[in-house]
Design a protein around this motif. Structure first.
Motif, PDB file in Angstrom:
ATOM      1  N   ARG A  58       0.838  -1.208   0.000  1.00  0.00           N
ATOM      2  CA  ARG A  58       0.000   0.000   0.000  1.00  0.00           C
ATOM      3  C   ARG A  58       0.877   1.264   0.000  1.00  0.00           C
ATOM      4  O   ARG A  58       0.425   2.328  -0.373  1.00  0.00           O
ATOM      5  N   TYR A  59       2.125   1.124   0.454  1.00  0.00           N
ATOM      6  CA  TYR A  59       3.049   2.281   0.480  1.00  0.00           C
ATOM      7  C   TYR A  59       3.947   2.269  -0.756  1.00  0.00           C
ATOM      8  O   TYR A  59       5.118   2.641  -0.701  1.00  0.00           O
ATOM      9  N   ARG A  60       3.400   1.790  -1.833  1.00  0.00           N
ATOM     10  CA  ARG A  60       4.161   1.505  -3.053  1.00  0.00           C
ATOM     11  C   ARG A  60       5.036   2.683  -3.509  1.00  0.00           C
ATOM     12  O   ARG A  60       6.152   2.482  -3.991  1.00  0.00           O
ATOM     13  N   GLU A  61       4.551   3.883  -3.388  1.00  0.00           N
ATOM     14  CA  GLU A  61       5.326   5.037  -3.877  1.00  0.00           C
ATOM     15  C   GLU A  61       6.698   5.150  -3.224  1.00  0.00           C
ATOM     16  O   GLU A  61       7.629   5.660  -3.846  1.00  0.00           O
ATOM     17  N   VAL A  62       6.813   4.728  -1.971  1.00  0.00           N
ATOM     18  CA  VAL A  62       8.113   4.863  -1.293  1.00  0.00           C
ATOM     19  C   VAL A  62       8.893   3.547  -1.294  1.00  0.00           C
ATOM     20  O   VAL A  62       9.917   3.421  -0.627  1.00  0.00           O
ATOM     21  N   LEU A  63       8.394   2.559  -2.043  1.00  0.00           N
ATOM     22  CA  LEU A  63       9.091   1.268  -2.131  1.00  0.00           C
ATOM     23  C   LEU A  63       9.811   1.133  -3.480  1.00  0.00           C
ATOM     24  O   LEU A  63       9.383   1.708  -4.479  1.00  0.00           O
ATOM     25  N   PRO A  64      10.913   0.350  -3.488  1.00  0.00           N
ATOM     26  CA  PRO A  64      11.752   0.269  -4.685  1.00  0.00           C
ATOM     27  C   PRO A  64      11.305  -0.800  -5.671  1.00  0.00           C
ATOM     28  O   PRO A  64      11.903  -1.867  -5.733  1.00  0.00           O
ATOM     29  N   LEU A  65      10.264  -0.525  -6.428  1.00  0.00           N
ATOM     30  CA  LEU A  65       9.872  -1.434  -7.500  1.00  0.00           C
ATOM     31  C   LEU A  65       9.035  -0.634  -8.505  1.00  0.00           C
ATOM     32  O   LEU A  65       8.057   0.004  -8.100  1.00  0.00           O
ATOM     33  N   LEU A  74       2.899 -12.135  -0.520  1.00  0.00           N
ATOM     34  CA  LEU A  74       2.091 -13.197   0.085  1.00  0.00           C
ATOM     35  C   LEU A  74       1.142 -12.592   1.120  1.00  0.00           C
ATOM     36  O   LEU A  74       0.671 -13.269   2.024  1.00  0.00           O
ATOM     37  N   GLY A  75       0.916 -11.288   1.011  1.00  0.00           N
ATOM     38  CA  GLY A  75       0.011 -10.616   1.949  1.00  0.00           C
ATOM     39  C   GLY A  75       0.700 -10.121   3.215  1.00  0.00           C
ATOM     40  O   GLY A  75       0.090 -10.044   4.278  1.00  0.00           O
ATOM     41  N   GLU A  76       1.998  -9.792   3.094  1.00  0.00           N
ATOM     42  CA  GLU A  76       2.792  -9.347   4.242  1.00  0.00           C
ATOM     43  C   GLU A  76       2.416  -7.932   4.689  1.00  0.00           C
ATOM     44  O   GLU A  76       1.945  -7.134   3.896  1.00  0.00           O
ATOM     45  N   GLY A  77       2.675  -7.650   5.956  1.00  0.00           N
ATOM     46  CA  GLY A  77       2.337  -6.335   6.497  1.00  0.00           C
ATOM     47  C   GLY A  77       0.868  -6.259   6.873  1.00  0.00           C
ATOM     48  O   GLY A  77       0.146  -7.255   6.813  1.00  0.00           O
ATOM     49  N   GLY A  78       0.446  -5.069   7.292  1.00  0.00           N
ATOM     50  CA  GLY A  78      -0.941  -4.895   7.730  1.00  0.00           C
ATOM     51  C   GLY A  78      -1.259  -5.693   8.985  1.00  0.00           C
ATOM     52  O   GLY A  78      -2.387  -6.123   9.206  1.00  0.00           O
ATOM     53  N   THR A  79      -0.243  -5.891   9.829  1.00  0.00           N
ATOM     54  CA  THR A  79      -0.439  -6.672  11.060  1.00  0.00           C
ATOM     55  C   THR A  79      -1.136  -5.813  12.119  1.00  0.00           C
ATOM     56  O   THR A  79      -1.016  -4.590  12.113  1.00  0.00           O
ATOM     57  N   PRO A  80      -1.855  -6.473  13.031  1.00  0.00           N
ATOM     58  CA  PRO A  80      -2.613  -5.681  14.008  1.00  0.00           C
ATOM     59  C   PRO A  80      -1.738  -4.988  15.057  1.00  0.00           C
ATOM     60  O   PRO A  80      -0.669  -5.494  15.413  1.00  0.00           O
ATOM     61  N   GLY A 209      11.726  -2.781   2.949  1.00  0.00           N
ATOM     62  CA  GLY A 209      10.529  -3.525   3.341  1.00  0.00           C
ATOM     63  C   GLY A 209      10.221  -3.337   4.817  1.00  0.00           C
ATOM     64  O   GLY A 209       9.081  -3.127   5.226  1.00  0.00           O
ATOM     65  N   LYS A 210      11.282  -3.361   5.611  1.00  0.00           N
ATOM     66  CA  LYS A 210      11.090  -3.249   7.055  1.00  0.00           C
ATOM     67  C   LYS A 210      10.618  -1.855   7.455  1.00  0.00           C
ATOM     68  O   LYS A 210       9.963  -1.671   8.476  1.00  0.00           O
ATOM     69  N   LYS A 211      10.939  -0.858   6.644  1.00  0.00           N
ATOM     70  CA  LYS A 211      10.534   0.501   7.025  1.00  0.00           C
ATOM     71  C   LYS A 211       9.009   0.649   7.032  1.00  0.00           C
ATOM     72  O   LYS A 211       8.471   1.535   7.693  1.00  0.00           O
ATOM     73  N   THR A 212       8.322  -0.256   6.321  1.00  0.00           N
ATOM     74  CA  THR A 212       6.861  -0.145   6.294  1.00  0.00           C
ATOM     75  C   THR A 212       6.257  -0.339   7.681  1.00  0.00           C
ATOM     76  O   THR A 212       5.133   0.092   7.937  1.00  0.00           O
ATOM     77  N   LEU A 239      14.984  -1.848  13.045  1.00  0.00           N
ATOM     78  CA  LEU A 239      15.135  -0.587  13.778  1.00  0.00           C
ATOM     79  C   LEU A 239      15.566   0.531  12.829  1.00  0.00           C
ATOM     80  O   LEU A 239      15.005   1.632  12.826  1.00  0.00           O
ATOM     81  N   ILE A 240      16.530   0.222  11.970  1.00  0.00           N
ATOM     82  CA  ILE A 240      17.002   1.214  10.998  1.00  0.00           C
ATOM     83  C   ILE A 240      15.871   1.552  10.023  1.00  0.00           C
ATOM     84  O   ILE A 240      15.672   2.718   9.666  1.00  0.00           O
ATOM     85  N   GLY A 241      15.109   0.537   9.649  1.00  0.00           N
ATOM     86  CA  GLY A 241      13.987   0.739   8.732  1.00  0.00           C
ATOM     87  C   GLY A 241      12.956   1.691   9.312  1.00  0.00           C
ATOM     88  O   GLY A 241      12.461   2.587   8.631  1.00  0.00           O
ATOM     89  N   MET A 242      12.621   1.500  10.590  1.00  0.00           N
ATOM     90  CA  MET A 242      11.633   2.390  11.214  1.00  0.00           C
ATOM     91  C   MET A 242      12.172   3.813  11.314  1.00  0.00           C
ATOM     92  O   MET A 242      11.457   4.782  11.050  1.00  0.00           O
TER      93      MET A 242
END
Ligand code: ZN
Length: 251
Positions: A58-65, A74-80, A209-212, A239-242
Motif C-alpha cells: 500500500r506504500y508503493r510510492e516509497v518502495l523500490p519497484l 504473500l500478503g505481508e504487512g498490515g499486522t494488528p 521492506g522493514k521501514k513499512t 530498527l534502521i527501517g523504522m
C-alpha cells in the motif's frame, strides 16, 4: 516508484539503483535507497491510503519497484496493533503483532521487497545466512517469485526452521559453526555459484521492506507517533527501517 538512487550510508557516494549491487563500491558500507519524497507525496496521501489493500505494498510510492512490475507478495504487512492494558501499569501500551506475517515474522516484510527488486534487476539465485526466520522468509518469497533460494544455516538451527526452508523449496546447506561462518561461506562461494547475497545490511532493499513497519505504526495510530517505541533487535535492520520511515515522513 520514486526511487532516485542509492547512497552510501557512510561516505555518501551515489550509486545507480538499476544495477544489482550489495555494498558501497568505495568503502564497502551499506547503501540506502533515496526516494523522491516530494513526488511520492503527490499520490501517497492519507485519503488514498484508506482505500488501498492491507499489505505493505500500500506504500508503493516509497518502495523500490517500478509501478508496472508485479511484486512477490504473500500478503505481508498490515499486522494488528493491539492494546495491552494488562501488561502496562498506567501506560498506554500497544503491541504490534508481527507473527501474523506470512512466514510468522517481520522478516517477511524485508524479503517481499528485496526479493521483488532483486528479481527485477536480474538475480536468479538468492543466498542468505540464517539461524531462524530470515531463511524461511527468503525461501517463501523466492518460491513466490520463481527464483532459487540458497539458505546456509548453522547445524544447530532449530529443526522447525530447517524443515520450513526445505519444504518451501530452498536449497539448505548446514554449516558447522555460527551464522557468521554461514555468511563467510556465502562470501566465499557467491561468485562461483552466481548467488546474490541477501544478508542483513549487505543489500539495500530489505530495510526498505522493514521501514513499512514505521509507516504502519504511524497510520494505525492516526499519524500520531508514540513517545517511545521498544524494538527487539538482532541485526538491527528493522530498527534502521523504522528510523528511515520516520525520517521520510518528516521530510
Ligand atoms: Zn561508501
Amino acid at each position: 516508484m520514486f526511487l532516485k538512487r542509492l547512497e552510501c550510508s557512510a561516505c555518501g557516494l551515489e550509486h545507480e539503483w538499476s544495477r544489482l549491487q550489495n555494498l558501497c563500491g568505495s568503502c564497502n558500507k551499506p547503501l540506502f535507497a533515496i526516494v523522491d519524497l516530494a513526488a511520492a507525496s503527490r499520490t501517497l496521501s492519507r485519503e488514498r491510503l484508506a482505500e488501498r489493500e492491507k499489505s505493505l505494498w500500500r506504500y508503493r510510492e516509497v518502495l523500490p519497484l517500478p509501478a508496472d512490475v508485479e511484486p512477490a507478495s504473500l500478503g505481508e504487512g498490515g499486522t494488528p496493533l493491539l492494546p495491552a492494558p494488562k501488561c502496562a501499569d498506567g501506560i498506554d501500551l500497544w503491541i504490534k503483532d508481527e507473527s501474523l506475517n506470512p512466514t510468522q515474522s517481520f522478516k517477511a516484510r524485508g524479503m517481499s521487497v528485496a526479493v521483488s527488486i532483486a528479481k527485477h534487476l536480474g538475480a536468479t539465485k538468492l543466498a542468505v545466512p540464517s539461524a531462524g526466520n530470515a531463511g524461511g522468509a527468503l525461501a517463501a518469497y523466492a518460491a513466490r517469485a520463481g527464483v532459487e533460494a540458497h539458505v546456509l544455516m548453522p547445524r544447530d538451527t532449530p529443526r522447525a526452521n530447517i524443515v520450513e526452508c526445505r519444504e518451501l523449496g530452498a536449497h539448505v546447506t548446514l554449516v558447522d559453526g555460527l551464522i557468521t561462518d554461514c555468511a563467510a561461506e556465502i562470501s566465499r562461494r557467491k561468485a562461483n555459484e552466481g548467488w546474490f547475497d541477501m544478508s542483513t545490511l549487505k543489500e539495500p532493499y530489505r530495510v526498505e521492506g522493514k521501514k513499512t513497519l514505521g509507516y504502519e505504526v504511524a497510520e494505525q495510530l492516526k499519524w500520531q507517533l508514540p513517545n517511545v517505541i521498544l524494538y527487539p533487535a538482532g541485526g538491527g535492520t528493522g530498527l534502521i527501517g523504522m528510523w528511515k520511515a520516520f525520517d521520510e515522513m518528516e521530510a
